[in-house]
Each structure stands twice: as structure tokens, then as C-alpha cells.
Design an enzyme around this catalytic site. Structure first.
Site, PDB file in Angstrom:
ATOM      1  N   TYR A  87       0.828  -1.212   0.000  1.00  0.00           N
ATOM      2  CA  TYR A  87       0.000   0.000   0.000  1.00  0.00           C
ATOM      3  C   TYR A  87       0.863   1.263   0.000  1.00  0.00           C
ATOM      4  O   TYR A  87       0.611   2.200  -0.754  1.00  0.00           O
ATOM      5  CB  TYR A  87      -0.941  -0.003   1.216  1.00  0.00           C
ATOM      6  CG  TYR A  87      -1.711   1.282   1.337  1.00  0.00           C
ATOM      7  CD1 TYR A  87      -2.597   1.690   0.338  1.00  0.00           C
ATOM      8  CD2 TYR A  87      -1.513   2.127   2.428  1.00  0.00           C
ATOM      9  CE1 TYR A  87      -3.275   2.899   0.431  1.00  0.00           C
ATOM     10  CE2 TYR A  87      -2.193   3.331   2.521  1.00  0.00           C
ATOM     11  CZ  TYR A  87      -3.067   3.718   1.521  1.00  0.00           C
ATOM     12  OH  TYR A  87      -3.725   4.911   1.601  1.00  0.00           O
ATOM     13  N   HIS A  99       0.188  12.873  -7.017  1.00  0.00           N
ATOM     14  CA  HIS A  99      -0.276  11.975  -5.946  1.00  0.00           C
ATOM     15  C   HIS A  99       0.741  10.847  -5.710  1.00  0.00           C
ATOM     16  O   HIS A  99       0.364   9.698  -5.486  1.00  0.00           O
ATOM     17  CB  HIS A  99      -1.656  11.402  -6.319  1.00  0.00           C
ATOM     18  CG  HIS A  99      -2.523  11.038  -5.147  1.00  0.00           C
ATOM     19  ND1 HIS A  99      -3.667  11.730  -4.808  1.00  0.00           N
ATOM     20  CD2 HIS A  99      -2.429  10.046  -4.222  1.00  0.00           C
ATOM     21  CE1 HIS A  99      -4.239  11.164  -3.750  1.00  0.00           C
ATOM     22  NE2 HIS A  99      -3.505  10.147  -3.372  1.00  0.00           N
TER      23      HIS A  99
HETATM   24  C1  FMN Z   1       0.575   5.517   1.467  1.00  0.00           C
HETATM   25  C2  FMN Z   1       0.136   6.822   0.875  1.00  0.00           C
HETATM   26  C3  FMN Z   1      -1.125   7.322   1.191  1.00  0.00           C
HETATM   27  C4  FMN Z   1      -1.546   8.541   0.654  1.00  0.00           C
HETATM   28  N1  FMN Z   1      -2.771   9.034   1.022  1.00  0.00           N
HETATM   29  C5  FMN Z   1      -3.140  10.243   0.558  1.00  0.00           C
HETATM   30  C6  FMN Z   1      -4.365  10.821   0.991  1.00  0.00           C
HETATM   31  O1  FMN Z   1      -5.080  10.250   1.815  1.00  0.00           O
HETATM   32  N2  FMN Z   1      -4.704  12.032   0.474  1.00  0.00           N
HETATM   33  C7  FMN Z   1      -3.917  12.687  -0.428  1.00  0.00           C
HETATM   34  O2  FMN Z   1      -4.254  13.783  -0.871  1.00  0.00           O
HETATM   35  N3  FMN Z   1      -2.730  12.168  -0.836  1.00  0.00           N
HETATM   36  C8  FMN Z   1      -2.334  10.980  -0.351  1.00  0.00           C
HETATM   37  N4  FMN Z   1      -1.137  10.464  -0.749  1.00  0.00           N
HETATM   38  C9  FMN Z   1      -0.265  11.240  -1.656  1.00  0.00           C
HETATM   39  C10 FMN Z   1       0.700  12.120  -0.845  1.00  0.00           C
HETATM   40  O3  FMN Z   1       0.013  13.137  -0.167  1.00  0.00           O
HETATM   41  C11 FMN Z   1       1.748  12.793  -1.736  1.00  0.00           C
HETATM   42  O4  FMN Z   1       1.127  13.482  -2.790  1.00  0.00           O
HETATM   43  C12 FMN Z   1       2.789  11.823  -2.307  1.00  0.00           C
HETATM   44  O5  FMN Z   1       2.985  10.716  -1.454  1.00  0.00           O
HETATM   45  C13 FMN Z   1       4.106  12.542  -2.516  1.00  0.00           C
HETATM   46  O6  FMN Z   1       5.046  11.708  -3.104  1.00  0.00           O
HETATM   47  P1  FMN Z   1       6.224  10.945  -2.295  1.00  0.00           P
HETATM   48  O7  FMN Z   1       5.580   9.864  -1.515  1.00  0.00           O
HETATM   49  O8  FMN Z   1       7.081  10.461  -3.401  1.00  0.00           O
HETATM   50  O9  FMN Z   1       6.927  11.982  -1.423  1.00  0.00           O
HETATM   51  C14 FMN Z   1      -0.702   9.250  -0.225  1.00  0.00           C
HETATM   52  C15 FMN Z   1       0.559   8.737  -0.525  1.00  0.00           C
HETATM   53  C16 FMN Z   1       0.986   7.550   0.019  1.00  0.00           C
HETATM   54  C17 FMN Z   1       2.360   7.059  -0.298  1.00  0.00           C
END
Ligand code: FMN
Length: 368
Positions: free
Chosen positions: A35, A258
Site C-alpha cells: 500500500y 499523488h
Molecule cells: C501511502 C500513501 C497514502 C496517501 N494518502 C493520501 C491521501 O489520503 N490524500 C492525499 O491527498 N494524498 C495521499 N497520498 C499522496 C501524498 O500526499 C503525496 O502526494 C505523495 O505521497 C508525494 O510523493 P512521495 O511519496 O514520493 O513523497 C498518499 C501517498 C501515500 C504514499
């Protein structure tokens, strides 16, 4: 260090965010790892997010006097000690029993803004109560029943959250092949609001399936006028949408794909930034995320014109390895690297970074 001091040995081996990523993979169960680490479909955007920062080279200046450095930036009109924001990430309880409380403590201890996810494992009020000193924003998934959304916002206002981050790039869940194969089930207090709790334990995709696919710009305008918090639209990748965000009352946008989890082969935020900034200039605060793994990435983001940077997965790796202390260490490593990058780039004040400090990486010249 003596040979029998495992804590010191561990600290020595965890020097970089990459070290934390590898260590987390050894402690997380496969469902949680799938996940957290997974992206959409063939994961091309996921991988390109990291590579995109490497396509930029830094043009360092010398002999400017860098003995005193200042990482301070201004976000939504307020001074922040540095440009790091913890990205909203759902179900942090899959990483560690401390869940979002661990992340809240790490964020508060390092002066990082925390984006609290709609689908937190722990109730929003408990997160706020445990780290009262921290600055928090609420990430908002909007449901067809706007009453639920308004309740979440009203609670955030009461809890002293300082902004609403409305996620715009999840009208439906991306093609999450890796996640589907590993099949995590999750808990969240928000889940009770959107689904029948007597049903079997939901997957992240089940809960995300409750998000309203018909969210529109008029909703952004409604949130911006109805509530006293500034609205930030997360998931913008085009100059057209950046302009629409400004026109509909947003105070900021997060240029983001995202974390490569939604539309595979969508362009990386790094590659979208120039066009976005050309279109909106200073009309709103432009933030960026995806693939930030080094202090030099943070420096490049600011040099391109972003005001601040959201960091996602690395914080989860820290949390998985060491709870709040691990997440804090990850943020401290990034801050230390950023401080050194400011010195070595010859730009001691983060606020002075500009385009002159970056260029297309010459090592890519001639490649198609
Ligand atoms: C496990 C996981 C859960 C995430 N859940 C959300 C969320 O609930 N809402 C959201 O806007 N973005 C969510 N994101 C996206 C992050 O906010 C963000 O845009 C992204 O992880 C940034 O990239 P990075 O992981 O490479 O730093 C999620 C990312 C991951 C890895």
C-alpha cells in the site's frame, strides 16, 4: 561505538532517506508495504518522480559568505522555519502503532506542517490533542454527502487546523495493481462516517471509492467562501487548472501527481512547475510534491519557484522503523541536507533561491 551497541550501529547505518526506505521494507508486513510503496499501473510516474529531480543540475555560486544560513520561507502569508511539509497519507497505523500521533510529534518537533489525512487511523481530535504545538492542515476528500465534509471541516476549524487541502486528483482510485495484489485492510475513524461498519474490513480502495467523482471548481469556491480557512487544491498539473484554482478562491495549489498513485504516466510535478508558475505567478502559493528524497531536491523545488515541499513516503519509512523518533530523524536528515545544499549552492537564504541556481542536467544532453 562498541561492537555490542545495536542502537548506535542502527543510527550509523540509517544516514539517508534511502536507508530508511530499505530498512522499512524489512520491518513492514507485505500488505502495508504494498500500500505504501506502490504506484498506479506500471509505476512509470512513481519512478519518474524521483528521476525528475535528477534531470536538474545545480549552478552553485562561491565566495558569497554562507556562514549564516536561513531556511525560512513564507507559506500562506506566514513565516515558516523551513519549507518541509508532511504530505497527507492515509492509514499511518499500517506503519507503526503510533500512527498519525507519531507523525504529529515528529512534525511538531521539527517545525514541519503536518497535513492530516481525511482517512487517518487515529481520530483528528486525538492527533491535535497529542501534539498541541504543531501546525496542522486538514487534507479533505469530499464525499457526495457534503454534510460529512462540512462536519470534518468544522471540526478542523475547532481544532485549530490552519488550512484545507482539497485533494482534486482522486475522483476515482487509480489502477493500483501492486496494492490490489497485496490487499491491506484498514481502519479509520472517518470510515464510520462514510460506510456501513458492519461490513467486512475495508481496503483503502473501498474507502476511497466513497469520494465524490463529481467534485467541481464551484465546490472549491464554496469551501473558500464558507469557511475561515485558506483552501489549497492538491493535485494540479497544468497551467489551465492552476489559473482556475486562483479564479475560484484557492490560496494555494500542490503541484502533484499523488506520488504516482493515480494516473500512471501523468507528468511529474517537477516538469509541470514551470508552466504552472508562468500562468499564476504570485497569485497563489505554489507547493510541490513527489519523489523528494534529498536536500538538493528541496533546494531545486524552491529554485524553480515553489514556496514549500511536501514529503510523503520517507516519513512513513521513518515511522515504520522507529515510530515518532524515526519519522523525526527522517525530517532532520532532510533538513540537514537542505542546510548544506544552501551553503554549497552559495545561496544562504532559502528565500533568495531562484531559477539562476538550476539548469537542465548536462548529463542528459543528447538523450531522447
Ligand atoms: C501511502 C500513501 C497514502 C496517501 N494518502 C493520501 C491521501 O489520503 N490524500 C492525499 O491527498 N494524498 C495521499 N497520498 C499522496 C501524498 O500526499 C503525496 O502526494 C505523495 O505521497 C508525494 O510523493 P512521495 O511519496 O514520493 O513523497 C498518499 C501517498 C501515500 C504514499
Amino acid at each position: 561505538m562498541s561492537d555490542d551497541d545495536p542502537a548506535a550501529a542502527t543510527a550509523l547505518s540509517l544516514l539517508t532517506l534511502g536507508d530508511y526506505e530499505r530498512a522499512a521494507a524489512t520491518v513492514l508486513d507485505p500488505a502495508a508495504l504494498g500500500y505504501f510503496a506502490g504506484g498506479a499501473a506500471d509505476e512509470l510516474s512513481l519512478h519518474d518522480n524521483v528521476l525528475a529531480w535528477r534531470r536538474l543540475a545545480i549552478r552553485p555560486r562561491v565566495l558569497v559568505g554562507v556562514g549564516r544560513r536561513d531556511p525560512e520561507v513564507t507559506v500562506l502569508g506566514r513565516a515558516r522555519p523551513h519549507p518541509l511539509i508532511v504530505a497527507p497519507m492515509a492509514y499511518q497505523g499500517l506503519a507503526h502503532a503510533e500512527a498519525e500521533i507519531g507523525t504529529a510529534r515528529a512534525s511538531a518537533a521539527t517545525g514541519s506542517i503536518m497535513c492530516v489525512p481525511t482517512f487517518a487511523t487515529v481520530a483528528h481530535a486525538a492527533i491535535a490533542a497529542d501534539a498541541p504545538a504543531g501546525t496542522r492542515w486538514l487534507q479533505l476528500y469530499v464525499f457526495p454527502d457534503r454534510g460529512i465534509t462540512r462536519e470534518l471541516i468544522a471540526e478542523a476549524v475547532e481544532l485549530g487546523f490552519e488550512a484545507l487541502v482539497v485533494t482534486a486528483d482522486l475522483p476515482v482510485v487509480g489502477v493500483r495493481d501492486r496494492e490490489t495484489r497485496t490487499e491491506a485492510t484498514v481502519q479509520s475513524s472517518t470510515a464510520e462516517l462514510v460506510r456501513d461498519e458492519s461490513a467486512a474490513a475495508p481496503t483503502p480502495a473501498d474507502l476511497a471509492g466513497n469520494v465524490d467523482p463529481d467534485l467541481r471548481w464551484s465546490d472549491i469556491e464554496a469551501f473558500a467562501t464558507e469557511f475561515p480557512l485558506p483552501v489549497i487544491v492538491k493535485g494540479v498539473l497544468t497551467p489551465e487548472d492552476a489559473l482556475l484554482a486562483a479564479e475560484h478562491g484557492a490560496r494555494g495549489i500542490v503541484v502533484s501527481n499523488h506520488g504516482g498513485r493515480q494516473l500512471d504516466t501523468a507528468l511529474s510535478a517537477v516538469d509541470a512547475l514551470d508552466g504552472v508558475l508562468d500562468s499564476v505567478g504570485d497569485r497563489l502559493d505554489v507547493l510541490v510534491d513527489g519523489g523528494v528524497r534529498r536536500g538538493t531536491d528541496v533546494l531545486k523545488a524552491l529554485a524553480l519557484g515553489a514556496r514549500a515541499v511536501l514529503v510523503g513516503r520517507p516519513v512513513l519509512w521513518g515511522l515504520a522503523v522507529g515510530g515518532a523518533a524515526g519519522a523525526q530523524r527522517v525530517l532532520e536528515i532532510l533538513l540537514d541536507e537542505f542546510d548544506r545544499a544552501l551553503a554549497l549552492t552559495g545561496c544562504p537564504r532559502a528565500a533568495d533561491l531562484n531559477r539562476s541556481f538550476v539548469t537542465a542536467a548536462p548529463w542528459l544532453a543528447g538523450r531522447s
